[in-house]
Design an enzyme around this catalytic site. Structure first.
Site, mmCIF file in Angstrom:
data_model
loop_
_atom_site.group_PDB
_atom_site.id
_atom_site.type_symbol
_atom_site.label_atom_id
_atom_site.label_comp_id
_atom_site.label_asym_id
_atom_site.label_seq_id
_atom_site.Cartn_x
_atom_site.Cartn_y
_atom_site.Cartn_z
ATOM 1 N N SER A 17 7.523 1.016 -3.095
ATOM 2 C CA SER A 17 7.087 2.192 -2.344
ATOM 3 C C SER A 17 8.176 3.252 -2.479
ATOM 4 C CB SER A 17 6.807 1.814 -0.878
ATOM 5 O OG SER A 17 6.309 2.928 -0.167
ATOM 6 N N HIS A 44 2.974 2.522 -4.011
ATOM 7 C CA HIS A 44 2.284 3.363 -3.041
ATOM 8 C C HIS A 44 2.151 4.773 -3.603
ATOM 9 C CE1 HIS A 44 3.487 0.660 0.614
ATOM 10 N NE2 HIS A 44 2.543 0.125 -0.126
ATOM 11 N N ASP A 137 4.552 -3.349 4.174
ATOM 12 C CA ASP A 137 3.648 -3.850 3.144
ATOM 13 C C ASP A 137 4.440 -4.769 2.213
ATOM 14 O OD1 ASP A 137 1.349 -4.174 1.641
ATOM 15 O OD2 ASP A 137 1.590 -2.285 0.540
#
Length: 193
Positions: A17, A44, A137
């Site tokens: 991310s 992401h 996540d």
């Protein structure tokens, strides 16, 4: 600890991310051209516009880099990215699927659906790599991979651009190795035929 050989793994899944573009540039550049398994990646991404990540990384990676399409076959020696606004799933040992299920922790694509589906399909032969990021996540996905007997290599939070994601996964699920990005790259170079 002995560095695992490529024979132990049939699939590599990677999640990143915040700070992930530069981390992925390093990691993918280190992958050997003879890597004998598919590599699936979730970064992401903004959901409302096309991604340029494949174009950016294809010129830096010794392996072909592409964006996933629904129902495409899993191909050894390729790197496949989740497209914007779709979760990337391992449908079975031979093919991928794209999903518009709700975002996970505000992200679609999200890392957890990829890692969990990979663990369900490939069990102990999955290698999950979790890099820098600013959310939780990946934690459930790392847990699923490790519970299935696969391995999880996590970027050291101290080495990550954003330590939140690797630290959360370590706290939730532990890891088989906690490594600097440089060490992760060295290990990738060893995963050859």
């Amino acid at each position: 600890m002995t560095t695992p050989s490529a024979q132990e793994f049939e699939l590599v899944v990677v999640g990143a991310s915040a700070g992930g573009v530069s981390a992925l540039q390093a990691l993918l550049s280190a992958m050997p051209a003879t890597l004998p398994m598919p590599v699936l990646v979730v970064l992401h991404l903004p959901r409302d516009r096309p991604s340029r990540i494949v174009d950016l990384l294809d010129v830096r990676c010794p392996l072909p880099v592409r964006e996933a399409e629904d129902k495409q076959p899993l191909v050894a020696g390729t790197v496949t990215f989740a497209p914007p606004d779709y979760h990337l799933l391992v449908e079975d040992r031979h093919s991928l699927a794209l999903s518009v299920d709700p975002p996970v922790l505000y992200s679609r694509p999200a890392i957890d659906p990829l890692f969990v589906s990979a663990a369900e399909a490939f069990g102990s032969t999955v290698l999950a790599i979790l890099l820098t990021g600013a959310s939780n996540d990946g934690s459930a996905g790392v847990a699923a991979v490790r519970q299935a007997g696969g391995q999880a290599w996590i970027q050291s939070p101290d080495d990550a651009y954003s330590p939140i994601m690797p630290a959360a996964a370590l706290a939730h699920a532990g890891a088989d190795a906690v490594l600097t990005l440089s060490s992760l790259c060295s290990r990738m170079k060893g995963l050859t035929r």
